[in-house]
Write a protein that holds these residues in place. Sequence first.
Motif, PDB file in Angstrom:
ATOM      1  N   THR A 291      64.754 -58.461  -5.478  1.00 58.22           N
ATOM      2  CA  THR A 291      65.753 -59.530  -5.440  1.00 58.22           C
ATOM      3  C   THR A 291      65.485 -60.569  -6.514  1.00 58.22           C
ATOM      4  N   MET A 292      64.246 -61.053  -6.545  1.00 57.62           N
ATOM      5  CA  MET A 292      63.905 -62.091  -7.513  1.00 57.62           C
ATOM      6  C   MET A 292      64.009 -61.566  -8.940  1.00 57.62           C
ATOM      7  N   ALA A 293      63.601 -60.321  -9.148  1.00 63.29           N
ATOM      8  CA  ALA A 293      63.641 -59.738 -10.485  1.00 63.29           C
ATOM      9  C   ALA A 293      65.084 -59.634 -10.986  1.00 63.29           C
ATOM     10  N   ILE A 294      65.968 -59.155 -10.118  1.00 62.37           N
ATOM     11  CA  ILE A 294      67.364 -58.975 -10.531  1.00 62.37           C
ATOM     12  C   ILE A 294      68.025 -60.321 -10.802  1.00 62.37           C
ATOM     13  N   ILE A 295      67.799 -61.292  -9.923  1.00 59.98           N
ATOM     14  CA  ILE A 295      68.423 -62.603 -10.134  1.00 59.98           C
ATOM     15  C   ILE A 295      67.914 -63.253 -11.421  1.00 59.98           C
ATOM     16  N   ALA A 296      66.620 -63.166 -11.666  1.00 60.55           N
ATOM     17  CA  ALA A 296      66.067 -63.744 -12.897  1.00 60.55           C
ATOM     18  C   ALA A 296      66.678 -63.073 -14.122  1.00 60.55           C
ATOM     19  N   MET A 297      66.793 -61.761 -14.049  1.00 58.69           N
ATOM     20  CA  MET A 297      67.344 -61.004 -15.171  1.00 58.69           C
ATOM     21  C   MET A 297      68.796 -61.402 -15.435  1.00 58.69           C
ATOM     22  N   LEU A 298      69.595 -61.464 -14.380  1.00 58.77           N
ATOM     23  CA  LEU A 298      71.018 -61.778 -14.539  1.00 58.77           C
ATOM     24  C   LEU A 298      71.223 -63.224 -14.993  1.00 58.77           C
ATOM     25  N   THR A 299      70.484 -64.133 -14.395  1.00 54.55           N
ATOM     26  CA  THR A 299      70.645 -65.542 -14.758  1.00 54.55           C
ATOM     27  C   THR A 299      70.199 -65.779 -16.197  1.00 54.55           C
ATOM     28  N   GLY A 300      69.282 -64.944 -16.661  1.00 53.55           N
ATOM     29  CA  GLY A 300      68.790 -65.075 -18.018  1.00 53.55           C
ATOM     30  C   GLY A 300      69.878 -64.976 -19.071  1.00 53.55           C
ATOM     31  N   VAL A 301      70.969 -64.344 -18.744  1.00 49.77           N
ATOM     32  CA  VAL A 301      72.076 -64.239 -19.706  1.00 49.77           C
ATOM     33  C   VAL A 301      72.490 -65.628 -20.188  1.00 49.77           C
ATOM     34  N   ASN A 302      72.465 -66.588 -19.255  1.00 49.85           N
ATOM     35  CA  ASN A 302      72.877 -67.953 -19.612  1.00 49.85           C
ATOM     36  C   ASN A 302      72.053 -68.558 -20.743  1.00 49.85           C
TER      37      ASN A 302
ATOM     38  N   ARG B  33      68.681 -55.705 -28.090  1.00 52.59           N
ATOM     39  CA  ARG B  33      68.515 -57.151 -27.901  1.00 52.59           C
ATOM     40  C   ARG B  33      68.695 -57.544 -26.436  1.00 52.59           C
ATOM     41  N   LEU B  34      69.716 -56.995 -25.791  1.00 53.74           N
ATOM     42  CA  LEU B  34      69.958 -57.330 -24.394  1.00 53.74           C
ATOM     43  C   LEU B  34      68.826 -56.851 -23.491  1.00 53.74           C
ATOM     44  N   ALA B  35      68.357 -55.654 -23.757  1.00 52.72           N
ATOM     45  CA  ALA B  35      67.258 -55.135 -22.938  1.00 52.72           C
ATOM     46  C   ALA B  35      66.023 -56.012 -23.108  1.00 52.72           C
ATOM     47  N   THR B  36      65.770 -56.441 -24.347  1.00 46.73           N
ATOM     48  CA  THR B  36      64.635 -57.333 -24.601  1.00 46.73           C
ATOM     49  C   THR B  36      64.758 -58.603 -23.775  1.00 46.73           C
ATOM     50  N   MET B  37      65.907 -59.256 -23.867  1.00 51.35           N
ATOM     51  CA  MET B  37      66.100 -60.513 -23.152  1.00 51.35           C
ATOM     52  C   MET B  37      66.047 -60.303 -21.645  1.00 51.35           C
ATOM     53  N   ALA B  38      66.617 -59.192 -21.177  1.00 48.65           N
ATOM     54  CA  ALA B  38      66.616 -58.921 -19.739  1.00 48.65           C
ATOM     55  C   ALA B  38      65.196 -58.736 -19.214  1.00 48.65           C
ATOM     56  N   ILE B  39      64.401 -57.967 -19.941  1.00 50.28           N
ATOM     57  CA  ILE B  39      63.037 -57.695 -19.478  1.00 50.28           C
ATOM     58  C   ILE B  39      62.197 -58.964 -19.498  1.00 50.28           C
ATOM     59  N   ILE B  40      62.315 -59.741 -20.568  1.00 44.49           N
ATOM     60  CA  ILE B  40      61.515 -60.971 -20.639  1.00 44.49           C
ATOM     61  C   ILE B  40      61.912 -61.942 -19.540  1.00 44.49           C
TER      62      ILE B  40
END
Lengths: 195, 195
Positions: free
Chosen positions: B156-167, A153-160
């Motif tokens: 940079t943009m990919a990592i920030i988008a991925m991390l912020t996506g947790v929210n 689930r986390l990998a899915t959300m991270a990639i999207i």
Amino acid sequence: MARKTGSHANITGPLVRQAAVRLFARHGYAAVSMRRIAAEVGVQAGALYLYTPDKQTLLFDLMRAHLEDLLASWEAEPKPAGAFRRLETFCRFHIRYHLERPDHVFIAYMELRNLEPENFAAIEALRRRYERALEEILEEGQKAGLFRVPDLRLATMAIIAMLTGVNTWYQEGGRLSREAVTGIYWDMVRRAVAS
Amino acid sequence: MARKTGSHANITGPLVRQAAVRLFARHGYAAVSMRRIAAEVGVQAGALYLYTPDKQTLLFDLMRAHLEDLLASWEAEPKPAGAFRRLETFCRFHIRYHLERPDHVFIAYMELRNLEPENFAAIEALRRRYERALEEILEEGQKAGLFRVPDLRLATMAIIAMLTGVNTWYQEGGRLSREAVTGIYWDMVRRAVAS
DNA sequence: ACAATATATGAACGCCCGTTCAATTGGTAG
DNA sequence: CTACCAATTGAACGGGCGTTCATATATTGT
């Protein structure tokens, strides 16, 4: 005048949706009035109610149509064999599809909070179906020993989140072509999940 | 009554900002009226203008304060040696900081389009400074041969988008703890950039 | 005790909102 | 030519908007 053209087909409906998409994306649902949408189309505000029962339904229909088209487009995409090729197909499809409809994408992500509860639930269900498509690819790769994904689930959300993020900065005619960007993102995704 | 407490310090200002953050995040800047913010604080609408010159400045000040606090917090973070440890520090900091302030983060991402041009430029400049912090870590790792990053800006943009996506999906008391989520995300980031 | 000051009220300003509907227009079918 | 019907207008409804300001009240400094 009752019609804008002498032709048989009335085109105001599609024009209303186009204008609403552009204005909602640019200024936000709450900040755009029915009168402004009407002005963009070239009619009076009252005429909009021939094409939508109310403003809320107009927003909901735009979002639902977008997500249904997204799902249909993904299902129509040729599916190669093997988790790596499938994942690559998904990444390339996702970036291409989203870059082609930045306004729709923006609305679908930003205006969720302006949906009434039941409309929100319907949109979320569609989004979950799309996420599930990616999750299944990751699961397949995991089972085949090709991927090493600590949490599906986390990998899915991270990639999207990572892929959709392209929409926030990509500019046509910028430093990199769509093809170049897509290739670089696919490379990062591949390395993030490969075992 | 002119004051709500007999104490020396007036606390209405902070209460206004708190209420504005909560309401803007929940319903959106355009959908929240000054009267509603005032009601949340327990004053009349006119009193808000003792604490902000207008609604637009209230939004701008909230966003600027958030980003300035983000930058200051990152600069105060202990910086270990080595690109890997630095990148791990950034990932853990980013997720922790953002999960602690979901409303501020939401506003800073969603209400950009409601800023007047000069306010927008100021906020974007702050955001770029933060992105630059990550970019420098990636550059350091690249030069040391520890990372293989095809494009610094994109990574940079990919990592920030991925991390912020947790929210967008994390819920307190859900399946995974913050610590577990952070570890999994750091693992994906590490593998995406490691050479 | 008293003046000065900070804080807040509540009414008012002009304006825009989403939505409705009787009246009108213009193309179409018989 | 006429009757019909879909499309549209334009005015109106009640209500909420951001902001201002004269006035009132509570606290502070002397």
